[in-house]
Design an enzyme around this catalytic site. Structure first.
Site, PDB file in Angstrom:
ATOM      1  N   GLY A  54       0.823  -1.205   0.000  1.00 34.27           N
ATOM      2  CA  GLY A  54       0.000   0.000   0.000  1.00 34.27           C
ATOM      3  C   GLY A  54       0.850   1.246   0.000  1.00 34.27           C
ATOM      4  CG  ASN A  55      -0.196   4.647  -1.796  1.00 33.68           C
ATOM      5  OD1 ASN A  55      -0.911   5.537  -1.344  1.00 33.68           O
ATOM      6  ND2 ASN A  55      -0.548   3.942  -2.865  1.00 33.68           N
ATOM      7  CG  ASP A  56       2.472   6.665   3.793  1.00 32.59           C
ATOM      8  OD1 ASP A  56       2.067   5.623   4.346  1.00 32.59           O
ATOM      9  OD2 ASP A  56       3.646   7.054   3.843  1.00 32.59           O
TER      10      ASP A  56
END
Ligand code: C5P
Length: 217
Positions: A29-31
């Site tokens: 995932g990412n932020d």
């Protein structure tokens, strides 16, 4: 009541970071928080548009925003393309994972021994913005460029390569950009000088983006 310049227009927005499944309990995932994309959807609804928001995060939306929730880049791709033809303005604010695992394990991946590592084979996800840029007809197409370095040069390249009409360039890094409530963006459009906005709340940045786009529609 405020002026509603987008009455009768359809706006399609994506928001949030995608999750690419590794096994039943893990993902890549990412932020990205979904705050900017959701703020754009709400700004468009406040301007009178009928809005479809394709999001990975559930945040409050105004009446006039129909939200569709997705998880992976593949799902986000399909939801965006299904709504693309009918849209007048498309804002691709989602942080789409560039890669996904080739195989998704059906069971939780285990450590085999005390010192083993793990190789994950990844394959590229389709570039949704570029796909829409290649097939757009009347749509005004806005993309984002989250960059840690060479912000304007990287964003300018995206404007050209992805067939977008506007790229919103925002610096990201620790404590900046993703998940923050304010943003300091530079807006790039074809044939126009970069427009550097002062740091502002994401809802104000979103209103500016929608206002600039609507002037071109
Ligand atoms: O190339 P980069 O990922 O930095 O470009 C960012 C822009 O492209 C954003 O608007 C993002 O939503 C979009 N994008 C996309 N599909 C991808 C990767 C990025 O639509 N697979």
């Amino acid at each position: 009541q405020a002026k509603q310049p987008l009455v009768g227009k359809r706006v399609l927005v994506s928001a949030g970071g995608t999750q690419e499944r590794i096994d039943p309990v893990r993902y890549i995932g990412n932020d990205s928080s979904g705050k900017m994309g959701t703020a754009v959807a709400n700004a468009a609804a406040a301007a009178g548009a009928e809005v479809t928001l394709v999001a990975t995060k559930m945040l409050p939306v105004l009446p006039g925003v129909e939200a569709v929730y997705v998880t992976s880049a593949a799902e986000l791709h399909d939801a965006m393309l299904a709504n693309f033809d009918a849209a007048d303005l498309v804002v691709m604010a989602a942080a789409v994972a560039d890669f996904r695992p080739v195989d998704v394990s059906g069971t939780k991946i285990k450590k085999q021994s005390a010192d083993d590592g793990l190789h994950l084979d990844l394959v590229q996800n389709p570039d949704i913005l570029a796909a829409m840029g290649a097939q757009k007809s009347h749509q005004y197409l806005v993309g984002f460029a989250a960059e840690t370095n060479d912000l304007v040069a990287n964003a300018q390249a995206k404007l050209e390569h992805k067939g977008a009409d506007m790229i919103v360039a925002n610096p990201v890094g620790y404590g900046q950009g993703f998940n923050a409530d304010t943003d300091t963006v530079t807006i790039l459009r074809r044939g126009q000088d970069p427009l550097a906005l002062d740091e502002a709340a994401k809802r104000d940045v979103a209103a500016t983006i929608v206002g600039l786009a609507e002037a071109e529609m």
